[in-house]
Design an enzyme around this catalytic site. Sequence first.
Site, PDB file in Angstrom:
ATOM      1  N   LYS A   1       8.569  58.654  33.790  1.00 62.42           N
ATOM      2  CA  LYS A   1       7.955  58.365  32.481  1.00 62.42           C
ATOM      3  C   LYS A   1       8.795  57.377  31.688  1.00 62.42           C
ATOM      4  O   LYS A   1       8.254  56.487  31.027  1.00 62.42           O
ATOM      5  CB  LYS A   1       7.773  59.657  31.670  1.00 62.42           C
ATOM      6  CG  LYS A   1       6.631  60.525  32.164  1.00 62.42           C
ATOM      7  CD  LYS A   1       6.301  61.619  31.150  1.00 62.42           C
ATOM      8  CE  LYS A   1       5.220  62.555  31.672  1.00 62.42           C
ATOM      9  NZ  LYS A   1       5.024  63.725  30.818  1.00 62.42           N
TER      10      LYS A   1
ATOM     11  N   LYS B   1      -5.419  62.800  42.857  1.00 67.30           N
ATOM     12  CA  LYS B   1      -5.648  64.030  42.099  1.00 67.30           C
ATOM     13  C   LYS B   1      -6.524  63.754  40.885  1.00 67.30           C
ATOM     14  O   LYS B   1      -6.351  62.730  40.226  1.00 67.30           O
ATOM     15  CB  LYS B   1      -4.272  64.530  41.620  1.00 67.30           C
ATOM     16  CG  LYS B   1      -4.092  65.996  41.539  1.00 67.30           C
ATOM     17  CD  LYS B   1      -2.664  66.325  41.130  1.00 67.30           C
ATOM     18  CE  LYS B   1      -2.624  66.601  39.633  1.00 67.30           C
ATOM     19  NZ  LYS B   1      -1.401  67.285  39.215  1.00 67.30           N
TER      20      LYS B   1
ATOM     21  N   LYS C   1      -6.210  63.572  33.864  1.00 67.21           N
ATOM     22  CA  LYS C   1      -6.707  63.038  32.592  1.00 67.21           C
ATOM     23  C   LYS C   1      -6.364  61.563  32.456  1.00 67.21           C
ATOM     24  O   LYS C   1      -6.992  60.844  31.694  1.00 67.21           O
ATOM     25  CB  LYS C   1      -6.137  63.836  31.419  1.00 67.21           C
ATOM     26  CG  LYS C   1      -4.626  63.850  31.388  1.00 67.21           C
ATOM     27  CD  LYS C   1      -4.100  64.816  30.352  1.00 67.21           C
ATOM     28  CE  LYS C   1      -2.608  65.011  30.555  1.00 67.21           C
ATOM     29  NZ  LYS C   1      -2.177  66.347  30.813  1.00 67.21           N
TER      30      LYS C   1
HETATM   31  P1  AMP Z   1      -1.599  68.601  33.545  1.00 72.68           P
HETATM   32  O1  AMP Z   1      -2.710  68.433  32.569  1.00 72.68           O
HETATM   33  O2  AMP Z   1      -1.576  67.561  34.618  1.00 72.68           O
HETATM   34  O3  AMP Z   1      -0.278  68.792  32.874  1.00 72.68           O
HETATM   35  O4  AMP Z   1      -1.897  69.942  34.317  1.00 72.68           O
HETATM   36  C1  AMP Z   1      -2.039  71.187  33.712  1.00 72.68           C
HETATM   37  C2  AMP Z   1      -2.266  72.231  34.793  1.00 72.68           C
HETATM   38  O5  AMP Z   1      -3.428  71.924  35.560  1.00 72.68           O
HETATM   39  C3  AMP Z   1      -1.108  72.307  35.799  1.00 72.68           C
HETATM   40  O6  AMP Z   1      -0.888  73.648  36.155  1.00 72.68           O
HETATM   41  C4  AMP Z   1      -1.605  71.511  36.976  1.00 72.68           C
HETATM   42  O7  AMP Z   1      -1.057  71.929  38.187  1.00 72.68           O
HETATM   43  C5  AMP Z   1      -3.106  71.776  36.935  1.00 72.68           C
HETATM   44  N1  AMP Z   1      -3.835  70.605  37.471  1.00 72.68           N
HETATM   45  C6  AMP Z   1      -3.918  69.376  36.891  1.00 72.68           C
HETATM   46  N2  AMP Z   1      -4.673  68.548  37.631  1.00 72.68           N
HETATM   47  C7  AMP Z   1      -5.081  69.257  38.721  1.00 72.68           C
HETATM   48  C8  AMP Z   1      -5.902  68.964  39.857  1.00 72.68           C
HETATM   49  N3  AMP Z   1      -6.459  67.765  40.015  1.00 72.68           N
HETATM   50  N4  AMP Z   1      -6.120  69.935  40.767  1.00 72.68           N
HETATM   51  C9  AMP Z   1      -5.572  71.147  40.605  1.00 72.68           C
HETATM   52  N5  AMP Z   1      -4.792  71.493  39.571  1.00 72.68           N
HETATM   53  C10 AMP Z   1      -4.544  70.568  38.625  1.00 72.68           C
END
Ligand code: AMP
Length: 340
Positions: free
Chosen positions: A120, A203, A206
Amino acid sequence: MVMSDEVTVQRVLSGIQPTADSYHLGNYLGAVKQWIDLQNGYDAFYFIPNLHAITVDQDPVELRDRTTAGVAQLLALGIDPEKSTIFVQSQVPQHAELAWVLTCLTGFGEASRMTQFKDKSTKRGADRTSAGLFMYPMLMAADILLYSPQLVPVGEDQRQHLELTRNLAERFNSRFGETFVVPDGFIPEGAAKIYDLQEPTAKMSKSGTNPKGIVNLLDAPKTSAKRIKSAVTDNEGVIRFDRENKPGVSNLLVIQSALTGRPVDEIVADYDAAGAQYGALKTDTAAALEAFTTPLKQRYDEFMADPAELKRILDRGAEKAAAVAEPLVADVYAKMGLLR
Ligand code: AMP
Ligand code: TRP
């Protein structure tokens, strides 16, 4: 005396940042869905890490709205405030207090090796990187250690932060006396990894480049159905699970399976027997999604329409969290020679 046959319920803790207006399908199927299952067998603590959100620039109105919306989504998805302690990080000041203590126990080099910080800060440049972003892992360690959870479900990208948390817990315990439980990270059974609909080897995220690749839980059900129907597949025309060679079809199968509770093999076998094409796979997956998001949106709207009830839930959550966190911080301060 009768030996107690009381089983100590293990504690589980996790958090999800309020960095978008809506959580996406990956957040639900990969994280929150497991939290909901876990609240039945564990003493669960779930929170919105809004102090983490200000490590990068945030608009105050947006941050406030997203925090509330985040809570309402967790509730609408099925986090039950009667079973779980649900709270907002900034309402429990012990997080910031313990974070400072842990920061002082962390080596500069040790913190500099956190790969998420390196990524980052490299992307942003040193002048646009806050010292808060550097301290983020120690704040996360505080979030965890305050509640002595045995289990911390997190995604793969948080593994290094969890390792730091374990090291800090052990370091404190050996320097100042047994205080912290050394937590285990784990990927709960059934956690599904969801991929971008337009770029099914990446993946779902957002920060994905094409909004059409993402299913936001709060989007109009019709919008989401449309996105499923325009998902990228392949030219083979055969429905089978093969991540490597058929990432788009496999992703749809996983989504449908996670939403309906039917095993992928069973879904594939039925399509096979019917000689079905991708059109059927998409229609059924879109229908499963719509059946999920329509009542979800309704529950979400109900929570958002009752700010007094939301406030009650959060006040109670913060109170329950502080009741655990405060004695811990008091103990830490005492052991370190800090007046409180
Ligand atoms: P983040 O918004 O990326 O910080 O993710 C928040 C939570 O959602 C974390 O526990 C991630 O592991 C899960 N997560 C985010 N994107 C995915 C995805 N595409 N598939 C599965 N889990 C996800
Ligand atoms: N850093 C985590 C993420 O970005 C969110 C988080 C903050 C968290 N504190 C936590 C997760 C404590 C689990 C436990 O996903």
